[in-house]
Design a protein around this motif. Structure first.
Motif, PDB file in Angstrom:
ATOM      1  N   VAL A  82       0.825  -1.212   0.000  1.00 22.81           N
ATOM      2  CA  VAL A  82       0.000   0.000   0.000  1.00 22.81           C
ATOM      3  C   VAL A  82       0.856   1.257   0.000  1.00 22.81           C
ATOM      4  O   VAL A  82       0.351   2.347  -0.264  1.00 22.81           O
ATOM      5  N   ARG A  83       2.147   1.111   0.298  1.00 22.91           N
ATOM      6  CA  ARG A  83       3.055   2.277   0.298  1.00 22.91           C
ATOM      7  C   ARG A  83       3.929   2.337  -0.949  1.00 22.91           C
ATOM      8  O   ARG A  83       4.724   3.263  -1.108  1.00 22.91           O
ATOM      9  N   SER A  84       3.826   1.347  -1.832  1.00 22.56           N
ATOM     10  CA  SER A  84       4.808   1.215  -2.913  1.00 22.56           C
ATOM     11  C   SER A  84       4.409   1.917  -4.196  1.00 22.56           C
ATOM     12  O   SER A  84       5.220   2.029  -5.114  1.00 22.56           O
ATOM     13  N   GLU A  85       3.146   2.321  -4.314  1.00 23.28           N
ATOM     14  CA  GLU A  85       2.649   2.999  -5.511  1.00 23.28           C
ATOM     15  C   GLU A  85       2.868   2.152  -6.759  1.00 23.28           C
ATOM     16  O   GLU A  85       3.225   2.650  -7.830  1.00 23.28           O
ATOM     17  N   GLY A  86       2.671   0.855  -6.641  1.00 19.98           N
ATOM     18  CA  GLY A  86       2.738  -0.037  -7.796  1.00 19.98           C
ATOM     19  C   GLY A  86       4.122  -0.489  -8.196  1.00 19.98           C
ATOM     20  O   GLY A  86       4.261  -1.261  -9.146  1.00 19.98           O
ATOM     21  N   GLN A  87       5.171  -0.039  -7.516  1.00 21.34           N
ATOM     22  CA  GLN A  87       6.526  -0.435  -7.849  1.00 21.34           C
ATOM     23  C   GLN A  87       6.894  -1.741  -7.139  1.00 21.34           C
ATOM     24  O   GLN A  87       6.425  -2.010  -6.032  1.00 21.34           O
ATOM     25  N   PRO A  88       7.741  -2.577  -7.771  1.00 22.00           N
ATOM     26  CA  PRO A  88       8.237  -3.765  -7.060  1.00 22.00           C
ATOM     27  C   PRO A  88       8.880  -3.359  -5.745  1.00 22.00           C
ATOM     28  O   PRO A  88       9.613  -2.360  -5.668  1.00 22.00           O
ATOM     29  N   HIS A  89       8.627  -4.130  -4.703  1.00 24.10           N
ATOM     30  CA  HIS A  89       9.045  -3.715  -3.378  1.00 24.10           C
ATOM     31  C   HIS A  89       9.164  -4.942  -2.488  1.00 24.10           C
ATOM     32  O   HIS A  89       8.719  -6.042  -2.832  1.00 24.10           O
ATOM     33  N   GLY A  90       9.769  -4.727  -1.334  1.00 24.79           N
ATOM     34  CA  GLY A  90       9.813  -5.762  -0.314  1.00 24.79           C
ATOM     35  C   GLY A  90      11.143  -6.479  -0.245  1.00 24.79           C
ATOM     36  O   GLY A  90      12.055  -6.263  -1.041  1.00 24.79           O
ATOM     37  N   ARG A  91      11.230  -7.365   0.729  1.00 27.83           N
ATOM     38  CA  ARG A  91      12.452  -8.136   0.981  1.00 27.83           C
ATOM     39  C   ARG A  91      12.310  -9.533   0.386  1.00 27.83           C
ATOM     40  O   ARG A  91      11.251 -10.141   0.451  1.00 27.83           O
ATOM     41  N   ALA A 266      23.713 -34.755 -15.447  1.00 28.24           N
ATOM     42  CA  ALA A 266      23.771 -33.462 -16.126  1.00 28.24           C
ATOM     43  C   ALA A 266      23.408 -32.361 -15.141  1.00 28.24           C
ATOM     44  O   ALA A 266      22.229 -32.228 -14.773  1.00 28.24           O
ATOM     45  N   PRO A 267      24.376 -31.570 -14.671  1.00 29.18           N
ATOM     46  CA  PRO A 267      24.065 -30.525 -13.689  1.00 29.18           C
ATOM     47  C   PRO A 267      23.535 -29.255 -14.354  1.00 29.18           C
ATOM     48  O   PRO A 267      23.999 -28.859 -15.418  1.00 29.18           O
ATOM     49  N   TYR A 268      22.581 -28.635 -13.684  1.00 27.41           N
ATOM     50  CA  TYR A 268      21.985 -27.383 -14.166  1.00 27.41           C
ATOM     51  C   TYR A 268      21.858 -26.412 -12.999  1.00 27.41           C
ATOM     52  O   TYR A 268      21.600 -26.827 -11.862  1.00 27.41           O
ATOM     53  N   THR A 269      22.014 -25.125 -13.283  1.00 29.95           N
ATOM     54  CA  THR A 269      21.641 -24.101 -12.317  1.00 29.95           C
ATOM     55  C   THR A 269      20.130 -23.936 -12.381  1.00 29.95           C
ATOM     56  O   THR A 269      19.560 -23.746 -13.458  1.00 29.95           O
ATOM     57  N   GLN A 270      19.487 -24.013 -11.220  1.00 29.44           N
ATOM     58  CA  GLN A 270      18.033 -23.988 -11.138  1.00 29.44           C
ATOM     59  C   GLN A 270      17.598 -23.046 -10.013  1.00 29.44           C
ATOM     60  O   GLN A 270      18.394 -22.692  -9.146  1.00 29.44           O
ATOM     61  N   VAL A 271      16.334 -22.672 -10.047  1.00 26.18           N
ATOM     62  CA  VAL A 271      15.754 -21.874  -8.975  1.00 26.18           C
ATOM     63  C   VAL A 271      14.400 -22.462  -8.640  1.00 26.18           C
ATOM     64  O   VAL A 271      13.652 -22.873  -9.533  1.00 26.18           O
ATOM     65  N   VAL A 272      14.097 -22.536  -7.362  1.00 21.28           N
ATOM     66  CA  VAL A 272      12.820 -23.082  -6.913  1.00 21.28           C
ATOM     67  C   VAL A 272      12.080 -22.034  -6.100  1.00 21.28           C
ATOM     68  O   VAL A 272      12.684 -21.286  -5.328  1.00 21.28           O
ATOM     69  N   THR A 273      10.771 -21.936  -6.311  1.00 26.76           N
ATOM     70  CA  THR A 273       9.904 -21.005  -5.587  1.00 26.76           C
ATOM     71  C   THR A 273       8.620 -21.732  -5.196  1.00 26.76           C
ATOM     72  O   THR A 273       8.347 -22.839  -5.678  1.00 26.76           O
ATOM     73  N   ARG A 274       7.845 -21.098  -4.346  1.00 30.48           N
ATOM     74  CA  ARG A 274       6.514 -21.625  -4.041  1.00 30.48           C
ATOM     75  C   ARG A 274       5.524 -21.158  -5.113  1.00 30.48           C
ATOM     76  O   ARG A 274       5.613 -20.032  -5.599  1.00 30.48           O
ATOM     77  N   ARG A 275       4.591 -21.993  -5.440  1.00 30.69           N
ATOM     78  CA  ARG A 275       3.613 -21.643  -6.467  1.00 30.69           C
ATOM     79  C   ARG A 275       2.687 -20.510  -6.028  1.00 30.69           C
ATOM     80  O   ARG A 275       2.116 -19.810  -6.857  1.00 30.69           O
ATOM     81  N   ASP A 276       2.551 -20.323  -4.717  1.00 29.76           N
ATOM     82  CA  ASP A 276       1.643 -19.283  -4.230  1.00 29.76           C
ATOM     83  C   ASP A 276       2.347 -17.948  -4.022  1.00 29.76           C
ATOM     84  O   ASP A 276       1.829 -17.073  -3.338  1.00 29.76           O
ATOM     85  N   SER A 277       3.535 -17.775  -4.625  1.00 29.28           N
ATOM     86  CA  SER A 277       4.295 -16.536  -4.407  1.00 29.28           C
ATOM     87  C   SER A 277       4.063 -15.512  -5.516  1.00 29.28           C
ATOM     88  O   SER A 277       4.843 -14.577  -5.673  1.00 29.28           O
ATOM     89  N   GLY A 278       2.998 -15.673  -6.290  1.00 29.34           N
ATOM     90  CA  GLY A 278       2.764 -14.783  -7.424  1.00 29.34           C
ATOM     91  C   GLY A 278       2.549 -13.334  -7.052  1.00 29.34           C
ATOM     92  O   GLY A 278       2.769 -12.445  -7.868  1.00 29.34           O
ATOM     93  N   SER A 279       2.139 -13.053  -5.816  1.00 32.41           N
ATOM     94  CA  SER A 279       1.900 -11.669  -5.419  1.00 32.41           C
ATOM     95  C   SER A 279       3.172 -10.947  -4.989  1.00 32.41           C
ATOM     96  O   SER A 279       3.141  -9.746  -4.730  1.00 32.41           O
ATOM     97  N   ASN A 280       4.278 -11.664  -4.918  1.00 38.79           N
ATOM     98  CA  ASN A 280       5.541 -11.071  -4.482  1.00 38.79           C
ATOM     99  C   ASN A 280       6.213 -10.408  -5.678  1.00 38.79           C
ATOM    100  O   ASN A 280       6.903 -11.048  -6.476  1.00 38.79           O
ATOM    101  N   THR A 281       6.017  -9.098  -5.821  1.00 39.79           N
ATOM    102  CA  THR A 281       6.529  -8.387  -6.995  1.00 39.79           C
ATOM    103  C   THR A 281       8.055  -8.336  -7.015  1.00 39.79           C
ATOM    104  O   THR A 281       8.661  -8.357  -8.089  1.00 39.79           O
TER     105      THR A 281
END
Length: 356
Positions: A82-91, A266-281
């Motif tokens: 509510v303080r970000s004015e639509g910009q990506p924000h947060g930790r 075969a090694p790969y660099t990968q990243v894993v996230t939670r599926r419910d993290s879509g609101s984290n800009t």
């Protein structure tokens, strides 16, 4: 049940004591104790056991912990939104290993720093165990790691493959296995291992050479530092399995030598996230930048020195000197200059939308 109570509960669990939790939250110990007591009364169950060796969660407390982390995280993001004015924000709490931080992620971090002033990043390189579990329970927002591509992650997680990550086994120039043609598993099992981090590919290496539990082996030094590991290998202490990007320059200069072993995975660099993290800009822009920068980098893995065939030699003429492998080329778009200094031993590339 309210957010301050959940904050106190999480702090006590992570700190292992009420005293340390109070210091972490800048509160008095009685205040923390009262919040935990009120939380337990509100839920009608005991959440923490007070033991001589510290604090331990009860089964009910262990069940509550991931929900508590998610509620606290959502509350924090809602306030910031509510303080970000639509910009990506947060930790963003990011799990990784030092080799990826130094040789893959620094350009991404610098880009986010310059482009998104309201985004904060906290890197965690001291994590142990499966990074997916730490993302699942809310300890981390995402985790970067090097591993083979296995089965699809659980329904609550999403894994993305960013790029192949060639691994090389290296020793000092005088290592007994350097320059040998395909040393056997028995020789590899008794060689001292130097580890720069706790990456999961070390366990895969052990399995590949037959180091099952109970099998006799030589020593392992876990140094938690890429530079310390490379120095230790160069001085003859042992061998190390590392991403090629971390040792390209040393191989070219001859301070390290490649041992002729190829991973059976075969090694790969990968990243894993939670599926419910879509609101984290903030997480969204991190993943987009990582996909662009890391996904477009490339290296050519040289053959071990012992397997490089020299060119034809004229009768009686001198044999030409072998050409050393070259470090990766600078991957900056034509005419552009990265807005950050390259990390030691590693040129880097800027996202196409980076701010000059």
């Amino acid at each position: 049940m309210d957010t301050p109570q959940l904050d106190a509960f999480i702090a006590v669990v992570e700190a292992g004591s009420f005293t340390r939790a109070a210091a972490r939250l800048s509160l008095s110990q009685p205040t923390v104790t009262t919040r935990i007591k009120n939380l337990e009364q509100g839920l009608g169950t005991i959440l923490l056991e007070r033991l001589p060796g510290g604090i331990r969660t009860t089964p009910s407390g262990a069940e509550l912990l991931p929900y508590a982390r998610e509620i606290v995280s959502l509350t924090r993001r809602a306030r910031e939104s509510v303080r970000s004015e639509g910009q990506p924000h947060g930790r963003i709490d990011v799990g990784t290993v030092e080799t990826l931080t130094t040789y893959r992620l620094l350009p991404v971090i610098e880009y986010l720093y310059r482009r998104y002033p309201k985004v904060q990043i906290s890197m965690h390189t001291d994590t142990t165990g499966d990074p997916r579990a730490l993302v699942r329970d809310g300890t981390l927002d995402c985790a970067f790691f090097v591993d083979g591509v296995g089965a699809d992650p659980a329904d609550d997680l999403e894994s993305r493959v960013l790029r192949p990550e060639p691994l090389v086994l290296v020793g000092g120039p005088g290592h007994l296995l350097a320059g040998r043609d395909r040393p056997g598993n028995a020789e590899l099992r008794v060689a001292t291992q130097i580890r720069a981090d706790r990456a999961t590919y070390h366990r895969q290496f052990d399995r590949a050479i037959g180091l099952d539990p109970g099998v006799s082996r030589s020593r392992v030094f876990e140094l938690d530092s890429v530079d310390a590991a490379k120095w230790s290998v160069a001085t003859g202490m042992g061998m190390a399995l590392l991403p090629y990007v971390a040792v390209a320059r040393e191989l070219a200069e001859g301070t390290l030598a490649r041992i002729d072993w190829t991973p059976p995975f075969a090694p790969y660099t990968q990243v894993v996230t939670r599926r419910d993290s879509g609101s984290n800009t903030a997480l969204k822009v991190l993943l987009a930048a990582a996909a662009e920068v890391i996904g477009e980098e490339s290296e050519v893995l040289p053959e071990p020195a012992a397997r490089r065939e020299p060119g034809p030699v004229a009768a009686g003429g001198p044999r030409p000197a072998p050409v050393p492998p070259q470090p990766p080329a600078v991957l900056t778009p034509a005419g552009a200059r990265p807005p950050w200094p390259a990390p030691p031993d590693r040129p880097c590339r800027s996202p196409s939308s980076a701010i000059p």
